[in-house]
Scaffold this active site. Structure first.
Site, PDB file in Angstrom:
ATOM      1  N   PHE A   1       0.799  -1.238   0.025  1.00 18.72           N
ATOM      2  CA  PHE A   1       0.056  -0.073   0.163  1.00 18.72           C
ATOM      3  C   PHE A   1       1.045   1.210   0.108  1.00 18.72           C
ATOM      4  CE2 PHE A   1      -3.380   2.364   2.915  1.00 18.72           C
ATOM      5  CZ  PHE A   1      -3.628   3.210   1.752  1.00 18.72           C
ATOM      6  N   CYS A   2       0.702   2.095  -1.108  1.00 21.52           N
ATOM      7  CA  CYS A   2       1.512   3.456  -0.998  1.00 21.52           C
ATOM      8  C   CYS A   2       2.696   3.086  -0.948  1.00 21.52           C
ATOM      9  CB  CYS A   2       0.899   4.149   0.204  1.00 21.52           C
ATOM     10  SG  CYS A   2       1.663   6.080   0.057  1.00 21.52           S
ATOM     11  N   VAL A   3       3.851   3.771  -0.007  1.00 25.75           N
ATOM     12  CA  VAL A   3       5.172   3.769  -0.194  1.00 25.75           C
ATOM     13  C   VAL A   3       5.614   2.068   0.114  1.00 25.75           C
ATOM     14  CG1 VAL A   3       7.339   4.175   0.904  1.00 25.75           C
ATOM     15  CG2 VAL A   3       5.688   6.022   0.590  1.00 25.75           C
TER      16      VAL A   3
END
Length: 569
Positions: A300-302
């Site tokens: 998720f994301c980074v």
């Protein structure tokens, strides 16, 4: 002097003010000092005379109408703007005039920003700076102009002002503006409550295994890698909106990485450390605990960027240990980084490298403030007005409690990430990056991938999320959800909210616009579509484990959510 002459004189002053003021304003957007690139110069800008004249004429006409309304005692409060929607603004002619005049000036300023003729990056920076100034200067932000706050002060005989001062002192002590009543939440008590245990830890993360909620589980376990710039429990806020609990309910033996909140002992940790001793080690531990040769993974994301790097390293090593990957609002191709691009250039990256490239911490509050000011009216000034001018306590909201629970980042990790991802976009260039001793190439990551992007995401723009479909070579499925970076992801099916879009033919053309031409809108959450996809890569079902971990090597250390997630910045 007649009214027409007054307006002509005002127009001349207006033109002179903006002609001189813009050069000064632009100086504030240029990197200066230790971080400035050698020989850095102010970018060349100019205005189209036609656009300036049109803006001037429109401003003078609208200001004249507004002044006439004021003289007649009938200015209209701009109720369409929620900052001025209260009865206090409409009932007070002076307040209504002030709000309307402010909005006229704001529109004119944005028109000026859009009229600048320069390179795209400078124009974006000008627009961002103007938006920040406009948001800060709203009359609603000042007690002397805020009719609603004044009315409340009178109605409460000054009590709201006293409470506002108390709120301000409280927030100064805690180091951030309160977005919710943080006293009402506690990690492990009413957020991050899915039952489980920590079964492994190193200096970077704890690995949590969750208690099965089904008699059988899929043979391939499931690992979630959340972003290390936030706490993992965005995926486990409440039982009814927990993606973690949902995965467990679907029969997946679920593990989650809980990153440690770095202190000075981790101030020299690098990107390689987070890939090798974070994501890759977590994958290996899950395999050892489950005995499965392959696992499924989600980033998720980074966390997705870290997972993508880990998968590329494993591919370079010839290790086929991940059966499928899910990327939620993840940047792999950093060509389009949205509003965050206004901060990134060679000078800024050099400054950060010099400041903390060899060691140090990027404090969590600095990151949190940066993200809040991407939406200043909603995430900054809204709370300044409510907390301090009106003396209100913001309502309880689990997501905003999580948003305020900030985390630090090791300086070397952050500086490397800025240069190699945001500035130079090396991840999509085969062999351009060496990570964990391996020259990596996403073209070698051939596993099936589920790629999700949120339509209104301001951190990972939807086109940037879609760009991953052009980078990863394996069989892919792309889904677009409504809303933004967080609300689009945390969208449980039971709520029946927010549509998602799928292309039935499975084609992934080179652009998002072309993909959208063949996509169909489906009401409600994308979670069910993802669950069906993940099930197809999870293998057969086996009896659910009755204990956490495996043997003496991976025994339960402490109950979930563990102590790492409770560490404060």
């Amino acid at each position: 002097m007649d009214q027409e002459s007054l307006w002509a004189q005002g127009a001349q002053q207006w033109q002179k003010m903006w002609g001189e003021g813009w050069a000064q304003a632009l100086q504030t957007l240029q990197p200066t000092g230790a971080g400035a690139a050698p020989g850095a110069k102010l970018p060349e800008i100019r205005f189209s005379n036609d656009k300036l004249q049109a803006l001037q004429q429109e401003y003078v006409q609208e200001a004249g109408k507004l002044w006439q309304q004021a003289l007649q005692g009938a200015p209209q409060a701009p109720g369409s703007d929620k900052r001025f929607a209260g009865d206090g603004w409409a009932a007070n002619p002076m307040a209504a005039y002030t709000a309307a005049a402010y909005l006229l000036s704001a529109r004119t300023l944005m028109g000026l920003a859009d009229a600048v003729e320069t390179d795209a990056k400078t124009r974006a920076r000008i627009r961002f700076a103007v938006e920040q100034w406009i948001a800060a200067m709203a009359p609603s932000n000042f007690l002397v102009f805020n009719a609603e706050a004044q009315k409340k002060a009178l109605d409460t005989q000054g009590e709201s002002i006293a409470q506002g001062m108390a709120n301000l002192l409280h927030d100064l002590r805690q180091g951030h503006v309160s977005m919710t009543d943080e006293r009402l939440f506690e990690v492990g008590r009413n957020v991050a409550t899915t039952e489980g245990a920590v079964v492994f830890e190193n200096e970077l993360f704890q690995l949590i295994e969750y208690k099965p909620l089904t008699a059988k589980v899929f043979e391939k376990p499931f690992l979630m890698v959340p972003p290390c710039i936030n706490k993992f429990y965005i995926l486990d806020l409440q039982p009814d909106n927990s993606l973690i609990r949902y995965a467990v309910e679907q029969g997946h033996r679920t593990f989650v990485v809980s990153w440690r909140n770095p202190d000075e002992s981790l101030a020299k940790k690098t990107w390689d450390d987070y890939v090798e001793h974070g994501a890759i080690e977590a994958i290996e531990v899950v395999r050892k605990i489950s005995g499965a040769p392959q696992i499924n993974a989600l980033g998720f994301c980074v966390g997705g960027t870290i997972l993508g790097n880990a998968l590329a390293v494993l591919a370079a090593r010839g290790q086929d240990v991940v059966a499928s990957a899910t990327f939620l609002t993840t940047l792999l191709d950093f060509t389009d980084t949205g509003i965050l691009d206004v901060f990134i250039d060679e000078a800024f990256v050099q400054f950060r490298e010099m400041q903390m490239g060899e060691g140090g911490l990027l404090r969590g509050q600095e990151l949190a403030s940066t993200f809040s000011f991407l939406r200043p009216n909603d995430l900054v000034w809204n709370y300044v007005v409510g907390n301090y001018l009106k003396g209100e306590t913001p309502p309880p909201f689990d997501l905003l409690y999580w948003n305020s629970d900030s985390t630090n980042l090791p300086g070397p990790f952050y500086a490397w990430y800025l240069r190699n991802m945001y500035l130079e976009n090396k991840l999509v260039k085969p062999g351009a990056l060496t990570v964990c001793g391996e020259k990596i190439d996403l073209g070698q990551v051939r596993l099936p991938a589920y790629i999700y992007g949120s339509r209104e995401d301001h951190i990972v723009p939807i086109k940037a999320a879609y760009a991953s479909t052009q980078v990863l070579p394996g069989k892919k499925r792309f889904v677009m959800g409504a809303s933004g970076h967080i609300a689009g992801v945390i969208n449980p099916p039971a709520k029946g909210k927010r549509s998602h879009w799928i292309r039935a033919d499975g084609k992934l053309p080179s652009t998002l616009d072309a993909w959208l031409d063949g996509a169909t809108e489906h009401p409600g959450s994308w979670w069910t579509d993802w669950s069906d996809w993940l099930r197809s890569h999870a293998g057969k079902q086996v009896a659910a484990p009755k204990t956490y971990g495996k043997g003496a090597q991976f025994k339960a250390i402490e109950p979930a959510p563990g102590r790492y997630v409770k560490q404060k910045s």
